[in-house]
Design an enzyme around this catalytic site. Structure first.
Site, PDB file in Angstrom:
ATOM      1  N   LYS A 126      -5.245  -8.342  -6.370  1.00  0.00           N
ATOM      2  CA  LYS A 126      -5.986  -7.096  -5.308  1.00  0.00           C
ATOM      3  C   LYS A 126      -4.243  -7.044  -4.603  1.00  0.00           C
ATOM      4  O   LYS A 126      -3.608  -8.418  -4.602  1.00  0.00           O
ATOM      5  CB  LYS A 126      -6.412  -7.266  -3.830  1.00  0.00           C
ATOM      6  CG  LYS A 126      -8.160  -7.489  -4.114  1.00  0.00           C
ATOM      7  CD  LYS A 126      -8.356  -5.956  -3.814  1.00  0.00           C
ATOM      8  CE  LYS A 126      -9.729  -5.877  -4.792  1.00  0.00           C
ATOM      9  NZ  LYS A 126     -10.787  -6.729  -4.079  1.00  0.00           N
ATOM     10  N   HIS A 129      -1.011  -6.472   0.758  1.00  0.00           N
ATOM     11  CA  HIS A 129      -0.316  -5.622   1.949  1.00  0.00           C
ATOM     12  C   HIS A 129      -0.135  -6.191   3.505  1.00  0.00           C
ATOM     13  O   HIS A 129      -0.176  -6.730   2.881  1.00  0.00           O
ATOM     14  CB  HIS A 129      -1.838  -4.594   1.666  1.00  0.00           C
ATOM     15  CG  HIS A 129      -2.945  -4.865   2.285  1.00  0.00           C
ATOM     16  ND1 HIS A 129      -3.160  -5.454   3.621  1.00  0.00           N
ATOM     17  CD2 HIS A 129      -3.697  -5.313   1.274  1.00  0.00           C
ATOM     18  CE1 HIS A 129      -4.773  -5.783   3.519  1.00  0.00           C
ATOM     19  NE2 HIS A 129      -4.870  -5.679   2.626  1.00  0.00           N
ATOM     20  N   HIS A 132      -2.488  -8.886   4.612  1.00  0.00           N
ATOM     21  CA  HIS A 132      -2.529 -10.285   4.504  1.00  0.00           C
ATOM     22  C   HIS A 132      -1.241 -10.791   5.691  1.00  0.00           C
ATOM     23  O   HIS A 132      -1.619 -12.366   5.022  1.00  0.00           O
ATOM     24  CB  HIS A 132      -1.998 -10.714   3.164  1.00  0.00           C
ATOM     25  CG  HIS A 132      -2.798  -9.684   1.923  1.00  0.00           C
ATOM     26  ND1 HIS A 132      -3.373  -9.122   1.176  1.00  0.00           N
ATOM     27  CD2 HIS A 132      -4.809 -10.140   2.318  1.00  0.00           C
ATOM     28  CE1 HIS A 132      -4.335  -8.675   0.760  1.00  0.00           C
ATOM     29  NE2 HIS A 132      -5.401  -9.376   1.392  1.00  0.00           N
TER      30      HIS A 132
END
Length: 577
Positions: A126, A129, A132
């Site tokens: 993933k 972004h 995080h």
RNA sequence: GUUUCCGUAGCUCAGUUGGAUAGAGCGACCGCCUCCUAAGCGGUAGGCCAGCGGUUCAAAUCCGCUCGGGAACACCA
């Protein structure tokens, strides 16, 4: 020396209270016109049966409260105000900082103790972004803060490398995967097929069944599925590492969820031995009614494990391996209940370290007028934000270089753009209390004035610049022993000195509350106070040599102070910008 | 519905174990580069600390209620 404690002792002698009590009552007045420390006399009025204001004025006349370093003691209403001798304070504080340098404020409270900080923990496959980034920046800063206080810190990246989504990814990759694309931009490609999977599943429900089957095969260790999983994991990690390196973040290990998977049988065994594992609606759970919490599911009704069991296994593993003093989880606030449950299970199982586990939660990163979903692929990737910040910084430096004729090389400009641009992003996460939501807007993230990292770094750089010029002029003898700190008594100078003195306290409070913003805030205050001083005073250009040297020493100490703070935040400074 | 967090200047946020006249930054307005980096500095305007009640010598802070907002709430993490 510790002025507060010294004053507390004197008040204790004068009033008959014990020093610990008086120390607790002493406060810092809201205005500097009211002195450096104040003792409110309300508490004494009952035992002495006199009005607080009367007691204050009596104490103000007590010669036992005097000392060479106390300029005066005044009573204002019910308060007894202490004014310290400014030169004495400057001398004490600056000597301490200049002797210790970056080690000023180091503590030993953590000596022999290990703190585990679990943070960042992105999901494999993933995108990394801006959400995080919050745990990454926060965890990194907390790690540095605990280290400064003498703790041994173990930085753990609890990767999301396990779960049913890998069944989906394997399925999707076999159908639509592009080897070439995966090689050049792994996460982008994995996200593409992940999004495609969810779209396709709407029309073809059989895909979900295939995905579950593939996940089961992965769990059982089938080589093909296992190999794909490892490939996804390795390639994702490689991409994450680039971001970590960019941000100056490192980890001691990357034991993700999968690492703890095969330790779950031990957890189940222990919970059974303690007799707290019960069956409910087909699942194995620990009931937590006595804690006012819903049951914690350990084994799902289909026999597979769940994240709570992995977190339990992780906690036990960490205690067995490190014997931690504190086990910190830097994970978003929405998971607060989950951690309450996990910690409650540890306690119910009689594990003595249950109370040493702490969830350090933080707020959501949101957008103005924007949905935020991995499945739909509309997210802001951290890398984009960093690049935007870096290029904005680059523009500013370039135009400044023209105006000021700084003579910076292209490489120099690039290095500064990187450090300042990334620092700016880091600071936006650490400037407020961590539980606050951050409503994301490019404007605010890229505001480089006032309360921002560029402001801190700028202050540092212009101060270094003075010191550089001083040494170019051959002024290299600002040794502590030869510096007359007693000359630093102006409002502006004293303002900086007093803030520098607060560093050690700010660091321990930041650790005690797991709130790095306390350090960030102090750094901003120091920078602001220094800029005021800088603007109003001639430093290098002064004619009084002794005063000039004392002020240069103040510059040196300010640099050390800012450096200590930015270092704790994970922000790098530059010598020139 | 239950639990929980929050509500402070136009905006973003501080405000220590209750204490003196509630503070910063941004934005607005007015000033400051013949002088060490103007990513800077100074000044002005802007507040019923959501509301009501209670405890206290003293409440933005503690307690209760109301209103408004967020989040979590058994087989995702």
């Amino acid at each position: 020396m510790d002025y507060r404690t010294e004053i507390a002792v004197r008040i204790a002698v004068a009033t008959g209270l014990d020093a610990e009590t008086t120390n607790g009552l002493i406060e810092v007045p809201p205005q500097k016109e009211l002195g450096d420390y104040a003792f409110p006399c309300f508490a004494l009025s009952k035992t002495l049966r006199k009005a607080p204001a009367f007691i204050a004025s009596e104490l103000a006349a007590d010669p036992g409260l005097g000392a060479s370093w106390i300029e005066k003691v005044e009573s204002v209403g019910p308060y007894l105000n202490f004014f310290l001798d400014r030169g004495h304070v400057a001398s004490t504080v600056l000597t301490a900082i200049l002797e210790s340098g970056i080690h000023y404020g180091d503590g030993d409270e953590g000596k022999g103790k290990t703190v585990i900080v679990e943070f960042s923990s992105p999901n494999i496959a993933k995108p990394f972004h801006v959400g995080h980034a919050f745990t990454t920046v926060l965890g990194n800063s907390l790690s540095r803060i605990y280290s400064k206080l003498g703790y041994r810190v173990v930085r753990m990246n609890h990767l999301g490398d396990y779960g049913t989504q890998f069944g989906k990814l394997i399925t999707a990759y076999r159908l639509w995967g592009d080897e070439q694309a995966l090689r050049s931009a792994p996460i982008k490609e994995l996200l593409r097929i992940y999004v495609k999977f969810h779209e396709a599943e709407k029309d073809d429900p059989s895909l979900g069944i295939t995905a579950r089957e593939n996940f089961r095969r992965l769990e059982e260790g089938c080589p093909d599925e296992r190999a794909l999983w490892e490939k996804f994991r390795d390639m994702s990690l490689k991409e994450f590492s680039a971001v970590y390196e960019k941000m100056g973040v490192s980890f001691d290990n990357y034991n993700g969820e999968s690492f703890y998977g095969d330790r779950i049988p031990e957890v189940v065994k222990l919970l059974n031995e303690k007799g707290i594992l019960t069956e409910s609606e087909g699942a194995q759970v620990v009931m937590l009614d006595e804690y006012g919490l819903p049951p914690c599911i350990i084994i799902k009704s289909d026999g597979t494990t769940i994240y709570a069991s992995r977190d339990l296994a992780a906690a036990m593993y960490r205690y067995d391996t490190y014997g931690f003093y504190k086990n910190i989880y830097v994970v978003g606030l929405p998971q607060a209940l989950h951690f309450k449950q996990v910690f409650a299970v540890l306690e119910k199982a009689g594990l003595p370290y249950a109370g040493d586990c702490v969830h350090v939660g933080f707020g959501l990163v949101k957008f103005k007028n924007m949905k935020f979903s991995t499945r739909e692929g509309n997210i802001v990737v951290l890398d984009e934000l960093l690049d935007e910040s870096i290029s904005k910084t680059r523009e500013i430096i370039k135009s400044n270089a023209l105006i000021r004729d700084t003579g910076m090389s292209d490489e120099g400009i690039e290095e500064v753009a990187l450090k300042v641009g990334i620092g700016a992003v880091i600071y936006t996460y650490l400037r407020a209390g961590r539980e606050r939501d951050i409503v994301f807007s490019w404007e605010e993230m890229l505001d480089f004035e006032g309360d921002s990292a560029p402001y801190l770094i700028y202050t540092y750089a212009r101060t270094r610049s003075i010191l550089r010029k001083a040494s170019e002029r051959g002024i290299t003898d600002i040794e502590i022993s030869k510096t007359d700190f007693l000359l630093l008594t102006s409002d502006d100078e004293t303002g900086v000195v007093k803030l520098l003195a607060e560093i050690p306290d700010a660091v321990s409070r930041a650790a005690a509350t797991n709130e790095p913003f306390m350090v960030a805030r102090l750094a901003a205050q120091i920078a602001r106070a220094f800029n005021r001083f800088y603007n109003n005073s001639a430093i290098l250009s002064g004619t009084d040599i002794a005063l000039r040297n004392a002020r240069l020493a103040l510059c040196e100490a300010t640099c050390a102070g800012i450096l200590i703070c930015t270092d704790l935040l994970g922000i790098e400074v530059v010598e020139q910008m």
